[in-house]
Scaffold this active site. Structure first.
Site, short mmCIF file in Angstrom:
data_model
loop_
_atom_site.label_atom_id
_atom_site.label_comp_id
_atom_site.label_asym_id
_atom_site.label_seq_id
_atom_site.Cartn_x
_atom_site.Cartn_y
_atom_site.Cartn_z
CE LYS A 198 -47.13 -22.16 2.52
NZ LYS A 198 -47.11 -20.82 2.37
CB SER A 208 -46.93 -21.01 -1.40
OG SER A 208 -46.83 -20.22 -0.46
CB SER A 229 -48.26 -17.53 -0.04
OG SER A 229 -47.72 -17.68 -1.14
#
Lengths: 472, 479
Positions: B73, B148, B172
């Site tokens: 990420k 996310s 997330s």
């Protein structure tokens, strides 16, 4: 003097001495080339995390203990959120809710009177970057960002500028003697904010508080407070109201100047720092830290006085920490404390002052100095001999034990002096007159002493010793 | 079939037997990363990855990560590689240091293929708020990927890499794992260092990861769970050992939560899985969490995470690093940077968080939320003392993009946000695939006691074994 009750509280920021910064591993050396002692943590790069510097915690413990404070073994930190160009993270990590030290005091002496200043709290936090302002730009030095600070906050219990100044001076002395910081106000490693309010005499409710920020010298503390008392008194005299505001002291005009009013006050949105879990200090850690504290000036003074040094003498020696350390080292090497103290404050300091020298300029062996004092103490040499030798010592670093080898074997000057004192006691009138420089009676007394000592010591020496005795 | 559609353990075997090379894996990963149409990538680090792959010639038998490609990420700091957290304010920001988790993976010679898109600064649940626009679900591009950690979930689901790192502040990692048919894990708070993870809400943030199997997740956990001096909340935890099966574990079902889930297909599959577990000797018990506390999860999460976020993101001023915005004074530059550099949804969170922290609101909002967090955590810990894991399903499959802006009912807010429970008290939590509905995956989640990561993995292994469900690759028909 004033018809108003003056109430003063102080907030003192102290940069403490550590290897690394409060929450990062960057060196704590702000005076190096700007922006070299900076880590990603100090610059608040994304993803960095703070870690607690235990050395800074130790400093805070020692300082709290010296200020007679209660020490909280559970160390907790909070965030103080505000924007300023010298604050990289956009918040400062501090101890808002649980300061490490609370409820202490420090006694200060003002005009021969002891005044107790109550201290509310002592907490740890981090310094901001240093700003250097120029006409149309400002430079930032991040060497200072993250330097460990402690903030000491007094209760609003001070009523005059002299006590305030003396308190800050005593804090400075404490920091220096504990070796937790260098306490240099002019360099900003010790900074002082003053809260001051005036109320009509007899009124218990405090007046409106005005804060004077970042005073950077001891004398300015007094001047700023005195100016502020006058300024506020005038306003109150004219029936006006004091505005709650923050001011600063302008040293060129010798006035306090408005910085911001209450309506611009910042909401710091405090909350507990989530990246630092509450840290429990072991009782043994606290005890060891306190035990390892360097000796405070007040403790040294007591120790000196027990050895026979007068309070005034101790105060002079302790004015300078290096001087006290030099004196302490001599104390370890001679028992002749009375002679040492007199000689140290007289000849020794006189020599340094006259020649504008520092201790570090001295090239002779401290051991030789101590031996000289021992000889003097035993009475094996006279004061004037010691003095004479001292000036040779500073130049040639001679060993007095070698030079005065024969003296060591020969007579005991103390014994001689005592015998001579007995003679003088038998002739009080003559002694008194001899003291007033009556040379005939000086000759008479010399004769009496030679007779009493029965040739133990040569007449020239006796005349010299007699002169010393009369000068005592 | 794509090599990178296999598990780490499978690929490791092939590498050790020299059936394939790291270069094969990296080239395939880069090719499929470039071909991805779900907007999963911020950046593909092609040259560097190939260079490293070429250097890896002698397989390390005892190192599962050797030569395995992965993605991270874009809120995990990578030295020399642009890291933006999918925010315009960090465009062109090149970190000067590695996150601890990345350092550990590099040391094991896993090969970074790229940085993945995400909700801006990890604030979002669908993968729609980042500066690269919307991430779509690889199983249906009209649906969300889930956020996310959207790009990381896509990269594993789309068979680009066998594992990916993400971050999990409310859910997330574990929620997008539901939507993408993956295993998603976050360990006990403090087990895996957060140093180098861009802070969103420090006491809720965890580094987590997506894998294809429970075993792969346990392997990653054992590698990444190391005490880190750079993270003061980091703790030494025991390594997970899956050698011995767990004997008759207790799974807990929260009846009041389940009663609010409306998707009959998911519930059917969920209850069927419970039957299979019971057949394996799992003891299943029923409790209620308390609807008041369940209702509080979402508002408490929003208050606390937004309050933290406004403070954590105060450093993003466009002055010291990141994108440069213009202005005549530094105040103007900062204003421009923060005005143009953040999306409107992120700014909304800042305003809300700041509001909650204001002196006059703290008591009513921030402090109340802290107290509620404590009550919720206490209740969770209490229930976890009666069982080994909570066993709860996802409430839905990935929603259609156009539906996510619609207001949600209170019931939906509860069932869509309960995974934050494990962030509140720092519990280990694992999502894994349970089934599919019209080709769209859904999953089930396990929450265990703090520091009982091993128990969660063992229980998850049982679920994996008994349920025996594996998502087919996107684009391939499912039964």
């Amino acid at each position: 003097m004033s018809k108003y009750q003056v109430t003063i509280g102080l907030e003192i920021h102290v940069e403490t001495k550590t290897k690394t910064k409060m929450f990062s591993s960057a060196p704590n050396n702000y005076s190096a080339t700007p922006n070299v002692n900076v880590s990603v943590v100090d610059m608040a790069f994304p993803g960095v995390l703070p870690t607690i510097n235990l050395e800074a915690v130790r400093n805070a413990i020692q300082l709290s203990h010296a200020l007679n404070m209660k020490i909280d073994p559970l160390v907790r930190f909070d965030r103080k959120n505000y924007f300023y160009s010298d604050l990289p993270k956009g918040y400062q990590i501090t101890q808002q809710f649980f300061p490490i030290g609370s409820n202490g005091f420090l006694d200060v002496e003002v005009n021969n009177e002891i005044k107790r200043v109550d201290i509310e709290r002592l907490h740890m936090e981090e310094d901001t970057a240093k700003q250097l302002h120029f006409d149309d730009y400002t430079l930032l030095n991040f060497n200072r960002a993250g330097v460990p600070l402690v903030e000491i906050v007094t209760k609003p219990c001070i009523n005059d500028s002299a006590t305030a100044q003396e308190f800050v001076d005593k804090i400075r002395e404490t920091i220096i003697y504990l070796e937790v910081g260098d306490g240099k106000m002019e360099e900003g490693s010790l900074r002082c904010d003053v809260n001051i309010s005036l109320a009509p005499l007899g009124q218990t409710k405090l007046g409106t508080k005005v804060e004077i920020k970042n005073i950077n010298s001891l004398s300015f503390i007094k001047k700023a407070i005195d100016f502020e008392i006058e300024r506020q008194s005038k306003i109150l005299d004219d029936g006006g109201l004091i505005a709650q505001e923050t001011r600063r002291y302008d040293q060129s005009t010798r006035e306090t100047v408005l910085m911001r009013t209450k309506k611009d006050a910042i909401d710091y949105k405090y909350f507990p720092e989530p990246n630092l879990l509450p840290y429990r200090l072991k009782a043994a850690f606290i005890a060891e830290t306190i035990a390892a504290s360097k000796e405070l000036a007040s403790i040294k003074s007591e120790r000196y006085q027990k050895l026979g040094v007068s309070k005034t003498q101790a105060k002079i020696i302790l004015r300078n920490k290096e001087m006290a350390a030099y004196f302490d080292a001599l104390l370890l090497q001679t028992d002749a404390i009375k002679e040492l103290t007199n000689f140290f404050l007289g000849e020794f300091l006189g020599y340094l002052n006259k020649n504008n020298l520092n201790l570090s300029d001295l090239e002779f062996s401290q051991k030789h100095f101590a031996s000289l004092m021992t000889l003097l103490g035993k009475g094996q040499i006279s004061y004037s001999e010691a003095k004479e030798f001292f000036y040779r010592l500073v130049k040639e670093d001679l060993d007095p034990l070698t030079v005065f080898k024969d003296k060591d074997q020969a007579v005991d000057v103390l014994e001689v002096k005592n015998a001579m004192r007995e003679v003088l006691a038998r002739f009080p009138e003559e002694t008194k007159k001899a003291r007033d420089n009556n040379m005939a009676l000086f000759g008479f007394l010399t004769g009496q002493c030679i007779k009493a000592l029965n040739g133990k010591i040569n007449p020239k020496e006796i005349a010299k010793l007699l002169k010393e005795l009369l000068e005592e | 079939m794509k090599l990178n559609g296999k598990t780490i353990v499978e690929l490791h075997g092939m590498l050790v037997r020299k059936e394939i090379t790291p270069l094969d894996l990296v080239q395939e990963a880069i090719k499929s990363a470039k071909a991805n149409h779900n907007n999963a990538f911020e950046l593909i680090v092609e040259k560097e990855a190939i260079k490293i792959a070429k250097q890896l010639t002698e397989p390390e038998v005892d190192n599962y990560l050797w030569g395995i490609p992965f993605v991270m990420k874009d809120n995990i700091s990578t030295k020399g590689i642009v890291t933006t957290a999918s925010s315009n304010i960090l465009n062109v920001y090149v970190p000067v240091f590695d996150a601890t988790v990345y350092r550990l993976l590099k040391r094991r010679k896993a090969i970074l293929i790229g940085k993945t898109t995400m909700d801006e600064l990890a604030m979002g649940g669908y993968g729609t708020t980042g500066h690269k626009g919307v991430q779509t679900n690889p199983y249906d591009s009209s649906r969300v990927a889930g956020g996310s950690s959207s790009g990381s979930a896509i990269a594993v689901a789309a068979r680009i890499v066998p594992f990916a790192l993400g971050s999990d502040t409310g859910d997330s990692v574990r929620k997008p794992a539901f939507y993408n048919g993956l295993v998603g894990y976050k360990g006990t708070y403090g087990a895996i260092s957060r140093f180098g993870l861009f802070a969103f809400s420090c006491s809720l943030d965890h580094v987590g990861f997506f894998t294809r199997s429970v075993l792969d997740a346990a392997i990653l956990f054992n590698l990444l769970a190391q005490k880190d001096e750079k993270d003061a909340t980091s703790m030494k935890v025991k390594k997970v050992s899956l050698d011995k099966d767990i004997k008759t574990p207790t799974f807990m079902i929260l009846d009041d939560l389940i009663s609010l889930i409306t998707d009959e297909d998911i519930l059917k599959q969920y209850f069927a899985s419970i039957k299979k577990l019971e057949a394996l000797g799992v003891k299943v018990i029923h409790r209620s969490f308390g609807i008041d506390l369940l209702s509080a999860i979402y508002p408490v999460y929003m208050v606390l995470s937004c309050a933290d976020a406004t403070s954590n993101c105060a450093a993003l001023d466009g002055i010291r690093y990141g994108a440069k915005y213009s202005g005549n004074t530094y105040e103007e530059i900062i204003f421009a940077a923060r005005n143009q550099g953040f999306s409107s949804s992120t700014k909304q969170r800042f305003v809300f968080g700041s509001f909650c922290l204001m002196e006059e609101n703290q008591e009513e909002l921030y402090l109340k939320a802290q107290k509620a967090r404590r009550l919720i955590s206490d209740r969770l810990n209490h229930l976890l003392n009666e069982c080994d894991v909570l066993y709860l399903p996802s409430a839905s499959v990935a929603p259609k993009l156009e539906t996510i802006k619609q207001p949600q009912t209170n019931e939906a807010l509860i069932v869509e946000n309960y995974l934050a429970l494990a962030n509140f008290n720092g519990s280990p939590s694992l999502s894994l695939p349970l089934g599919a509905k019209k080709g769209l995956p859904f999953g089930v989640n396990l929450i265990g006691r703090t520091f009982a990561d091993e128990v969660v993995f063992k229980c998850a292994l049982l679920v994996e074994k008994s349920n025996a469900f594996k998502m087919n690759p996107p684009g391939e028909p499912h039964e």
